[in-house]
Design a protein around this motif. Sequence first.
Motif, PDB file in Angstrom:
ATOM      1  N   VAL A 157       0.853  -1.195   0.000  1.00 19.33           N
ATOM      2  CA  VAL A 157       0.000   0.000   0.000  1.00 19.33           C
ATOM      3  C   VAL A 157       0.887   1.242   0.000  1.00 19.33           C
ATOM      4  O   VAL A 157       1.901   1.290   0.697  1.00 19.33           O
ATOM      5  N   PHE A 158       0.489   2.221  -0.794  1.00 24.88           N
ATOM      6  CA  PHE A 158       1.161   3.520  -0.837  1.00 24.88           C
ATOM      7  C   PHE A 158       0.153   4.573  -0.405  1.00 24.88           C
ATOM      8  O   PHE A 158      -0.989   4.557  -0.857  1.00 24.88           O
ATOM      9  N   GLU A 159       0.554   5.453   0.474  1.00 21.04           N
ATOM     10  CA  GLU A 159      -0.319   6.544   0.921  1.00 21.04           C
ATOM     11  C   GLU A 159       0.433   7.866   0.850  1.00 21.04           C
ATOM     12  O   GLU A 159       1.665   7.899   0.975  1.00 21.04           O
ATOM     13  N   VAL A 160      -0.322   8.934   0.662  1.00 18.52           N
ATOM     14  CA  VAL A 160       0.230  10.277   0.697  1.00 18.52           C
ATOM     15  C   VAL A 160      -0.329  10.957   1.933  1.00 18.52           C
ATOM     16  O   VAL A 160      -1.545  11.046   2.102  1.00 18.52           O
ATOM     17  N   ALA A 161       0.551  11.387   2.823  1.00 22.61           N
ATOM     18  CA  ALA A 161       0.130  12.093   4.038  1.00 22.61           C
ATOM     19  C   ALA A 161       0.261  13.591   3.790  1.00 22.61           C
ATOM     20  O   ALA A 161       1.343  14.094   3.487  1.00 22.61           O
ATOM     21  N   LEU A 162      -0.863  14.295   3.883  1.00 22.39           N
ATOM     22  CA  LEU A 162      -0.888  15.747   3.708  1.00 22.39           C
ATOM     23  C   LEU A 162      -1.125  16.393   5.069  1.00 22.39           C
ATOM     24  O   LEU A 162      -2.120  16.110   5.726  1.00 22.39           O
ATOM     25  N   ASN A 163      -0.223  17.245   5.473  1.00 19.68           N
ATOM     26  CA  ASN A 163      -0.360  17.972   6.734  1.00 19.68           C
ATOM     27  C   ASN A 163      -0.305  19.463   6.427  1.00 19.68           C
ATOM     28  O   ASN A 163       0.700  19.966   5.919  1.00 19.68           O
ATOM     29  N   ALA A 164      -1.395  20.155   6.746  1.00 23.10           N
ATOM     30  CA  ALA A 164      -1.470  21.596   6.479  1.00 23.10           C
ATOM     31  C   ALA A 164      -0.517  22.356   7.405  1.00 23.10           C
ATOM     32  O   ALA A 164      -0.423  22.061   8.595  1.00 23.10           O
ATOM     33  N   LEU A 165       0.182  23.319   6.856  1.00 29.36           N
ATOM     34  CA  LEU A 165       1.067  24.180   7.617  1.00 29.36           C
ATOM     35  C   LEU A 165       0.332  25.480   7.954  1.00 29.36           C
ATOM     36  O   LEU A 165      -0.593  25.882   7.248  1.00 29.36           O
ATOM     37  N   ASP A 166       0.748  26.129   9.005  1.00 30.04           N
ATOM     38  CA  ASP A 166       0.220  27.458   9.302  1.00 30.04           C
ATOM     39  C   ASP A 166       0.659  28.406   8.191  1.00 30.04           C
ATOM     40  O   ASP A 166       1.725  28.229   7.594  1.00 30.04           O
ATOM     41  N   GLU A 167      -0.147  29.439   7.944  1.00 29.39           N
ATOM     42  CA  GLU A 167       0.181  30.372   6.860  1.00 29.39           C
ATOM     43  C   GLU A 167       1.547  31.016   7.041  1.00 29.39           C
ATOM     44  O   GLU A 167       2.245  31.272   6.067  1.00 29.39           O
ATOM     45  N   ASP A 168       1.956  31.260   8.279  1.00 26.64           N
ATOM     46  CA  ASP A 168       3.264  31.873   8.501  1.00 26.64           C
ATOM     47  C   ASP A 168       4.412  30.889   8.262  1.00 26.64           C
ATOM     48  O   ASP A 168       5.573  31.274   8.194  1.00 26.64           O
ATOM     49  N   ALA A 169       4.088  29.609   8.105  1.00 23.53           N
ATOM     50  CA  ALA A 169       5.105  28.587   7.820  1.00 23.53           C
ATOM     51  C   ALA A 169       5.099  28.190   6.344  1.00 23.53           C
ATOM     52  O   ALA A 169       5.667  27.171   5.974  1.00 23.53           O
ATOM     53  N   ALA A 170       4.468  28.993   5.503  1.00 20.12           N
ATOM     54  CA  ALA A 170       4.363  28.678   4.070  1.00 20.12           C
ATOM     55  C   ALA A 170       5.744  28.496   3.455  1.00 20.12           C
ATOM     56  O   ALA A 170       6.690  29.197   3.795  1.00 20.12           O
ATOM     57  N   LYS A 171       5.830  27.548   2.578  1.00 21.50           N
ATOM     58  CA  LYS A 171       7.068  27.248   1.847  1.00 21.50           C
ATOM     59  C   LYS A 171       6.878  27.647   0.391  1.00 21.50           C
ATOM     60  O   LYS A 171       5.747  27.833  -0.063  1.00 21.50           O
ATOM     61  N   PRO A 172       7.936  27.747  -0.372  1.00 20.28           N
ATOM     62  CA  PRO A 172       7.792  28.088  -1.799  1.00 20.28           C
ATOM     63  C   PRO A 172       6.896  27.107  -2.558  1.00 20.28           C
ATOM     64  O   PRO A 172       6.290  27.447  -3.544  1.00 20.28           O
ATOM     65  N   TRP A 173       6.809  25.864  -2.060  1.00 15.04           N
ATOM     66  CA  TRP A 173       5.998  24.856  -2.739  1.00 15.04           C
ATOM     67  C   TRP A 173       4.579  24.772  -2.182  1.00 15.04           C
ATOM     68  O   TRP A 173       3.793  23.960  -2.635  1.00 15.04           O
TER      69      TRP A 173
END
Length: 185
Positions: free
Chosen positions: A22-38
């Motif tokens: 099984v392959f899964e993608v874990a998505l964890n939302a960051l706080d807006e102040d922790a935004a990354k270029p991606w």
Amino acid sequence: TAGKFAEAVTQAMHGLGMPGGVFEVALNALDEDAAKPWGLDDIGFLISANPGQSPQSLARIASGGELSRMSLAIQVIASDGSAIPTMVFDEVDSGVGGGVAEMVGRRLQELGSNRQVLCVTHLPQVASQAHHHYQVQKSNTADSVTTDVIELDPQQRLEEIARMLGGMTITEQTRAHAQEMISKA
């Protein structure tokens, strides 16, 4: 999209010798102040290579052979539907052998049906699946090293697959096995 991608990679895993994986993608939302270029998400890939095991971080638990196959599965699925004309794989079959190597070779052969695929391999199970076979030869002199890439004709290809199978001593039985592998591909 992450769910569809995970489902497709899971199916690709099954075709690469990891049935029940099984392959899964874990998505964890960051706080807006922790935004990354991606973006605003931290993304992780999780796998369970064996039935009944809970998915864990791909980077933490995958063996060398599993990493090779997962890399192939992810790249293949990520490129589906894209206009990428050429894909290059450098020893994507590392850590595998036998039937699994043949499965990897078949998947690379399928990819080569609609785009150019260049693959560096040392496995006859993979090389025998190729549409074209090239050999890389290094030559040493006192002053330098040169590298030549030579397209093999059918007889040279047979000899190269036999060499990959048999090592230093190539017998008629080794050649027959090489011919069988090429014919089956």
